[in-house]
Design a protein around this motif. Structure first.
Motif, PDB file in Angstrom:
ATOM      1  N   ALA A 280      40.414  55.718  38.005  1.00 37.45           N
ATOM      2  CA  ALA A 280      39.677  55.778  39.261  1.00 37.45           C
ATOM      3  C   ALA A 280      39.655  57.192  39.832  1.00 37.45           C
ATOM      4  CB  ALA A 280      40.282  54.799  40.266  1.00 37.45           C
ATOM      5  N   PHE A 281      40.803  57.822  39.947  1.00 32.18           N
ATOM      6  CA  PHE A 281      40.851  59.146  40.562  1.00 32.18           C
ATOM      7  C   PHE A 281      40.264  60.242  39.667  1.00 32.18           C
ATOM      8  CE2 PHE A 281      43.910  56.820  43.146  1.00 32.18           C
ATOM      9  CZ  PHE A 281      43.505  57.206  44.421  1.00 32.18           C
ATOM     10  N   PRO A 282      40.490  60.214  38.343  1.00 30.85           N
ATOM     11  CA  PRO A 282      39.781  61.185  37.498  1.00 30.85           C
ATOM     12  C   PRO A 282      38.268  61.060  37.590  1.00 30.85           C
ATOM     13  CG  PRO A 282      41.640  60.268  36.297  1.00 30.85           C
ATOM     14  CD  PRO A 282      41.531  59.494  37.570  1.00 30.85           C
ATOM     15  N   LEU A 283      37.748  59.839  37.682  1.00 26.22           N
ATOM     16  CA  LEU A 283      36.308  59.651  37.807  1.00 26.22           C
ATOM     17  C   LEU A 283      35.794  60.204  39.138  1.00 26.22           C
ATOM     18  CD1 LEU A 283      35.872  56.070  36.322  1.00 26.22           C
ATOM     19  CD2 LEU A 283      34.732  58.139  35.503  1.00 26.22           C
ATOM     20  N   LEU A 284      36.518  59.938  40.211  1.00 25.28           N
ATOM     21  CA  LEU A 284      36.105  60.478  41.508  1.00 25.28           C
ATOM     22  C   LEU A 284      36.096  61.998  41.494  1.00 25.28           C
ATOM     23  CD1 LEU A 284      38.035  58.135  43.995  1.00 25.28           C
ATOM     24  CD2 LEU A 284      35.594  58.125  43.471  1.00 25.28           C
ATOM     25  N   ARG A 285      37.086  62.570  40.843  1.00 27.81           N
ATOM     26  CA  ARG A 285      37.160  64.033  40.775  1.00 27.81           C
ATOM     27  C   ARG A 285      35.982  64.593  39.980  1.00 27.81           C
ATOM     28  NH1 ARG A 285      42.022  64.177  39.532  1.00 27.81           N
ATOM     29  NH2 ARG A 285      41.828  64.249  37.273  1.00 27.81           N
ATOM     30  N   GLU A 286      35.642  63.930  38.888  1.00 29.49           N
ATOM     31  CA  GLU A 286      34.532  64.422  38.066  1.00 29.49           C
ATOM     32  C   GLU A 286      33.202  64.312  38.795  1.00 29.49           C
ATOM     33  OE1 GLU A 286      32.538  62.965  33.922  1.00 29.49           O
ATOM     34  OE2 GLU A 286      34.593  63.693  33.816  1.00 29.49           O
ATOM     35  N   LEU A 287      33.062  63.286  39.623  1.00 29.14           N
ATOM     36  CA  LEU A 287      31.813  63.088  40.355  1.00 29.14           C
ATOM     37  C   LEU A 287      31.791  63.829  41.685  1.00 29.14           C
ATOM     38  CD1 LEU A 287      31.315  59.263  39.735  1.00 29.14           C
ATOM     39  CD2 LEU A 287      29.998  61.132  38.713  1.00 29.14           C
TER      40      LEU A 287
ATOM     41  N   GLY B 114      31.104  53.105  52.343  1.00 25.28           N
ATOM     42  CA  GLY B 114      29.797  52.459  52.477  1.00 25.28           C
ATOM     43  C   GLY B 114      29.402  51.679  51.229  1.00 25.28           C
ATOM     44  N   PRO B 115      29.376  52.333  50.051  1.00 22.88           N
ATOM     45  CA  PRO B 115      29.066  51.575  48.829  1.00 22.88           C
ATOM     46  C   PRO B 115      30.029  50.426  48.572  1.00 22.88           C
ATOM     47  CG  PRO B 115      28.885  53.927  48.431  1.00 22.88           C
ATOM     48  CD  PRO B 115      29.483  53.766  49.797  1.00 22.88           C
TER      49      PRO B 115
ATOM     50  N   LEU C  36      24.135  52.511  33.249  1.00 27.16           N
ATOM     51  CA  LEU C  36      23.646  53.500  34.216  1.00 27.16           C
ATOM     52  C   LEU C  36      24.783  54.384  34.719  1.00 27.16           C
ATOM     53  CD1 LEU C  36      21.178  51.301  36.324  1.00 27.16           C
ATOM     54  CD2 LEU C  36      20.585  53.092  34.677  1.00 27.16           C
ATOM     55  N   ALA C  37      25.964  53.790  34.927  1.00 22.71           N
ATOM     56  CA  ALA C  37      27.102  54.573  35.393  1.00 22.71           C
ATOM     57  C   ALA C  37      27.526  55.619  34.375  1.00 22.71           C
ATOM     58  CB  ALA C  37      28.276  53.637  35.706  1.00 22.71           C
ATOM     59  N   ALA C  38      27.276  55.335  33.100  1.00 23.62           N
ATOM     60  CA  ALA C  38      27.647  56.297  32.060  1.00 23.62           C
ATOM     61  C   ALA C  38      26.874  57.600  32.207  1.00 23.62           C
ATOM     62  CB  ALA C  38      27.402  55.692  30.677  1.00 23.62           C
ATOM     63  N   TRP C  39      25.695  57.547  32.810  1.00 23.78           N
ATOM     64  CA  TRP C  39      24.849  58.742  32.903  1.00 23.78           C
ATOM     65  C   TRP C  39      24.570  59.154  34.338  1.00 23.78           C
ATOM     66  CZ3 TRP C  39      24.772  60.912  28.398  1.00 23.78           C
ATOM     67  CH2 TRP C  39      24.911  60.113  27.263  1.00 23.78           C
ATOM     68  N   THR C  40      25.344  58.617  35.283  1.00 25.75           N
ATOM     69  CA  THR C  40      25.180  58.994  36.689  1.00 25.75           C
ATOM     70  C   THR C  40      26.114  60.158  36.998  1.00 25.75           C
ATOM     71  OG1 THR C  40      24.589  56.739  37.323  1.00 25.75           O
ATOM     72  CG2 THR C  40      25.338  58.212  39.072  1.00 25.75           C
TER      73      THR C  40
ATOM     74  N   GLY D 238      21.882  58.983  46.032  1.00 24.83           N
ATOM     75  CA  GLY D 238      21.941  57.557  46.366  1.00 24.83           C
ATOM     76  C   GLY D 238      22.240  56.650  45.197  1.00 24.83           C
ATOM     77  N   GLY D 239      22.506  57.214  44.034  1.00 22.15           N
ATOM     78  CA  GLY D 239      22.762  56.376  42.870  1.00 22.15           C
ATOM     79  C   GLY D 239      23.983  55.491  43.003  1.00 22.15           C
ATOM     80  N   LEU D 240      24.984  55.947  43.772  1.00 23.47           N
ATOM     81  CA  LEU D 240      26.207  55.169  43.933  1.00 23.47           C
ATOM     82  C   LEU D 240      25.936  53.846  44.632  1.00 23.47           C
ATOM     83  CD1 LEU D 240      29.245  55.263  43.397  1.00 23.47           C
ATOM     84  CD2 LEU D 240      29.541  56.334  45.629  1.00 23.47           C
ATOM     85  N   TRP D 241      24.978  53.831  45.542  1.00 23.42           N
ATOM     86  CA  TRP D 241      24.648  52.598  46.249  1.00 23.42           C
ATOM     87  C   TRP D 241      24.039  51.566  45.298  1.00 23.42           C
ATOM     88  CZ3 TRP D 241      25.748  51.805  51.435  1.00 23.42           C
ATOM     89  CH2 TRP D 241      26.204  52.927  52.129  1.00 23.42           C
ATOM     90  N   GLY D 242      23.191  52.005  44.405  1.00 24.77           N
ATOM     91  CA  GLY D 242      22.612  51.089  43.426  1.00 24.77           C
ATOM     92  C   GLY D 242      23.660  50.526  42.482  1.00 24.77           C
ATOM     93  N   LEU D 243      24.603  51.384  42.059  1.00 27.30           N
ATOM     94  CA  LEU D 243      25.681  50.909  41.190  1.00 27.30           C
ATOM     95  C   LEU D 243      26.560  49.888  41.924  1.00 27.30           C
ATOM     96  CD1 LEU D 243      26.772  54.270  39.512  1.00 27.30           C
ATOM     97  CD2 LEU D 243      25.383  52.442  38.509  1.00 27.30           C
ATOM     98  N   ALA D 244      26.830  50.140  43.212  1.00 24.46           N
ATOM     99  CA  ALA D 244      27.647  49.202  43.986  1.00 24.46           C
ATOM    100  C   ALA D 244      26.964  47.842  44.097  1.00 24.46           C
ATOM    101  CB  ALA D 244      27.914  49.772  45.375  1.00 24.46           C
ATOM    102  N   LEU D 245      25.664  47.840  44.334  1.00 27.92           N
ATOM    103  CA  LEU D 245      24.920  46.582  44.423  1.00 27.92           C
ATOM    104  C   LEU D 245      24.957  45.838  43.086  1.00 27.92           C
ATOM    105  CD1 LEU D 245      23.068  44.729  46.077  1.00 27.92           C
ATOM    106  CD2 LEU D 245      21.128  46.105  45.272  1.00 27.92           C
TER     107      LEU D 245
END
Length: 395
Positions: free
Chosen positions: A229-236, A245-246, A287-291, A299-306
């Motif tokens: 989780a934290f490595p992904l947040l750091r990369e993004l 929000g998401p 989609l998350a693999a290429w976001t 706004g891509g994070l909102w679509g992934l959350a949905l």
């Protein structure tokens, strides 16, 4: 109302919540934060925790058979008493050896709790509401787990005595609840075995076996992300506040999906919720693999959350409905234990594969592997083989 015996199911859910609050608080908060002050090293704490969870995972199937022979209530009372003993020994006379032994025995009896509660929810669900009853049972424990981290953790940091008091009090409550269920035995079947079904212990287990590969795969996919989780947040380029929000959107879509798709799974067929859910999750992971950071800011994070919220609501309701249609009536607790043990194995293997995929290909590898797992699971469910139709996945 979802159950024919709401008081009994409520008592079992209260026992489950109290037990999970204590276990989470003890394993995640108390041992890591207060254990060194009690003379327990990091390695000794790790042995206690591993012994507990390993016994829990390996014991779920066999303990289901034990509860059918001895009665669920007696096994739950033994587990609650052992849990109280582990806490008391850790506080008053910490011992790495006896701590590990008692933690393992506690885990073994704990292995009867989840299958037992799921079996009761299944057995006493109102006709046409089984999938919703099982889904609510699955999700009801979330507040207890959060409290084990968010309440016990700060107490152990600031007021350890109060933290231990909360754990001991909650476990004492669990013991009282379990003693109140001492005579509980789950029904084998409301109307006896269906015609043509023998009473042998292995009858109907071929249908359970057909579920196990998919049970493993669909927990493997989210397990890939446990340690990342934290490595992904750091990369993004994200922080935890960026997820509020998401996260709320994912939770809202998940709740609405449960309400709508639970009816579909109960009234029509679980596969009508399960297969679209798997496809949506496969698409979301792909989609998350290429976001990347730019897409996230757009706004891509909102679509992934949905997608995650709706996908997982469909997966959970469809899976619970399918399992409810499949398990043999005469050995429901043992069968629930077997399926849940394989699910636990998927969560255990997921972090290993997720870490390897991260090392090899970063974000693309982790989410790409998750998408592949969901696609393969979908193919397994749609495979027109006799064994899956025998397992109840056919129309």
């Amino acid at each position: 109302m979802l159950w024919t015996r709401p008081r009994l199911v409520t008592a079992l859910l209260a026992l489950l919540l109290a037990s999970e609050l204590v276990r989470t608080g003890f394993v995640v908060s108390a041992l890591p934060l207060a254990g060194p002050g009690l003379g327990l090293s990091g390695a000794q704490i790790g042995v206690m925790v591993s012994a507990h969870y390993l016994a829990d995972a390996l014991g779920r199937g066999p303990m289901g058979l034990v509860t059918e022979r001895w009665g669920l209530g007696r096994v739950l009372a033994a587990g609650a008493a052992l849990g109280l003993g582990v806490l008391a020994l850790t506080v008053l006379a910490p011992s790495p050896l006896w701590g590990a032994v008692l933690a393992a025995l506690w885990g073994l009896c704990f292995g009867a709790l989840w299958p037992g509660v799921m079996s009761a929810s299944h057995a006493y669900a109102l006709p046409g509401r089984t999938a919703r009853a099982l889904t609510l049972t699955n999700l009801s424990v979330a507040p207890a787990i959060l409290a084990g981290v968010g309440l016990v953790g700060p107490l152990m940091q600031g007021c350890p005595g109060v933290g231990w008091g909360v754990l001991l009090g909650a476990q004492a409550l669990a013991l009282l609840l379990a003693l109140g269920l001492w005579r509980l035995r789950l029904p084998v079947s409301e109307g006896g075995a269906p015609p043509g079904l023998g009473g042998g212990v292995w009858h109907g287990w071929a249908r359970v076996g057909a579920l196990l590969p998919a049970a493993f795969a669909q927990t493997l996919a989210p397990g890939l992300l446990v340690t990342l989780a934290f490595p992904l947040l750091r990369e993004l380029g994200l922080g935890l506040p960026d997820l509020l929000g998401p996260g709320a959107l994912a939770g809202l879509s998940f709740a609405l999906g449960l309400l709508a798709l639970g009816r579909v799974a109960d009234r029509l067929h679980p596969r009508l919720a399960l297969t679209p859910g798997l496809l949506l999750l496969a698409l979301t992971f792909a989609l998350a693999a290429w976001t990347g950071p730019a897409e996230v800011r757009a706004g891509g994070l909102w679509g992934l959350a949905l997608g995650l919220g709706l996908g997982y609501s469909a997966l959970i309701t469809g899976w619970n409905g399918l399992v409810a249609r499949t398990l043999p009536e005469r050995h429901r607790a043992a069968a629930w234990g077997t399926v849940m043990a394989v699910e636990a194995l998927g969560y255990a293997v997921g972090p290993l594969l997720g870490g390897a995929a991260w090392q090899l290909a970063g974000q693309h590898g982790v989410f790409g592997l998750g998408a592949l797992v969901f696609v393969l699971t979908e193919a397994y469910y749609l495979w027109p083989a006799r064994r899956l139709r025998a397992a109840g996945s056919g129309p």
